[in-house]
Design a protein around this motif. Structure first.
Motif, mmCIF file in Angstrom:
data_model
loop_
_atom_site.group_PDB
_atom_site.id
_atom_site.type_symbol
_atom_site.label_atom_id
_atom_site.label_comp_id
_atom_site.label_asym_id
_atom_site.label_seq_id
_atom_site.Cartn_x
_atom_site.Cartn_y
_atom_site.Cartn_z
ATOM 1 N N TYR A 24 -74.850 52.535 -2.777
ATOM 2 C CA TYR A 24 -74.817 53.529 -2.020
ATOM 3 C C TYR A 24 -76.267 54.416 -2.282
ATOM 4 N N PRO A 25 -76.421 55.317 -1.604
ATOM 5 C CA PRO A 25 -77.757 56.120 -1.693
ATOM 6 C C PRO A 25 -77.964 56.865 -2.948
ATOM 7 N N VAL A 39 -77.214 62.449 -3.511
ATOM 8 C CA VAL A 39 -78.133 62.312 -2.669
ATOM 9 C C VAL A 39 -77.670 63.248 -1.512
ATOM 10 N N TRP A 133 -88.206 56.911 5.724
ATOM 11 C CA TRP A 133 -87.145 57.179 4.526
ATOM 12 C C TRP A 133 -86.857 55.642 3.915
ATOM 13 N N ASP A 134 -86.522 55.784 2.518
ATOM 14 C CA ASP A 134 -86.297 54.624 1.869
ATOM 15 C C ASP A 134 -84.623 54.644 1.938
ATOM 16 N N ARG A 135 -84.060 53.638 1.330
ATOM 17 C CA ARG A 135 -82.636 53.215 1.036
ATOM 18 C C ARG A 135 -81.841 54.398 0.352
ATOM 19 N N ASP A 136 -82.712 55.234 -0.634
ATOM 20 C CA ASP A 136 -82.207 56.324 -1.079
ATOM 21 C C ASP A 136 -82.279 57.484 -0.410
ATOM 22 N N GLN A 137 -82.732 57.432 0.902
ATOM 23 C CA GLN A 137 -82.783 58.715 1.639
ATOM 24 C C GLN A 137 -83.881 59.662 1.069
ATOM 25 N N ARG A 138 -84.848 59.030 0.478
ATOM 26 C CA ARG A 138 -85.918 59.810 0.196
ATOM 27 C C ARG A 138 -87.137 59.564 1.111
#
Length: 152
Positions: A24-25, A39, A133-138
């Motif tokens: 998960y993010p 997140v 964005w990256d996979r962590d929603q950053r």
């Protein structure tokens, strides 16, 4: 013969379609899946930035400063940047973020430094880093400043 996914499934359907579980993010960052400290989703972030943009361009720039934001749109951006640096640097969130229940946190926890907030704000005003964005929603602005937007 085992049934393997076709090579096209890895790029058409994404990594999850190929059977790769990325978690998960925020999992890689040690953040919880849900609730406080998890997140923030894109909807909350977009809503918050929209509210902040309205406050900065119309309420502050046009209302208090009596600036013509239609003639000089840069005034709204300068007020927006000042609001972000001042509020995120001191209390960790803007008016819009508070309304949507999110805040900016340093990766190690707590509030980010004023230098990280200034860097994040500068990149956010450029818009492009915030759209990648990256996979962590950053966004790239969060990665450069070593921050993450989390739920309150």
């Amino acid at each position: 013969m085992s049934k393997q996914p076709r090579w096209t499934q890895t790029w058409i359907g994404g990594t999850r379609a190929a059977g790769v579980d990325l978690g998960y993010p925020g999992e890689r960052l040690g953040l919880p899946r849900e609730g406080s400290g998890s997140v923030s989703g894109f909807g909350r972030r977009i809503g918050a930035i929209f509210v902040d943009w309205l406050i900065c361009t119309w309420a502050i720039a046009a209302g208090l400063l009596r600036a013509d934001v239609r003639a000089d749109p840069w005034i709204g951006l300068v007020v927006f940047a000042a609001e972000y640096i001042l509020l995120v640097g001191t209390i960790g969130m803007t008016f819009g973020m508070r309304l949507f229940g999110i805040r900016v946190a340093a990766l190690g926890g707590g509030r980010p430094s004023i230098g990280a907030v200034a860097l994040r704000t500068l990149l956010l005003c450029l818009a492009v880093p915030a759209l990648v964005w990256d996979r962590d929603q950053r966004g790239l602005h969060d990665r450069a400043a070593r921050t993450v937007v989390v739920r309150i």
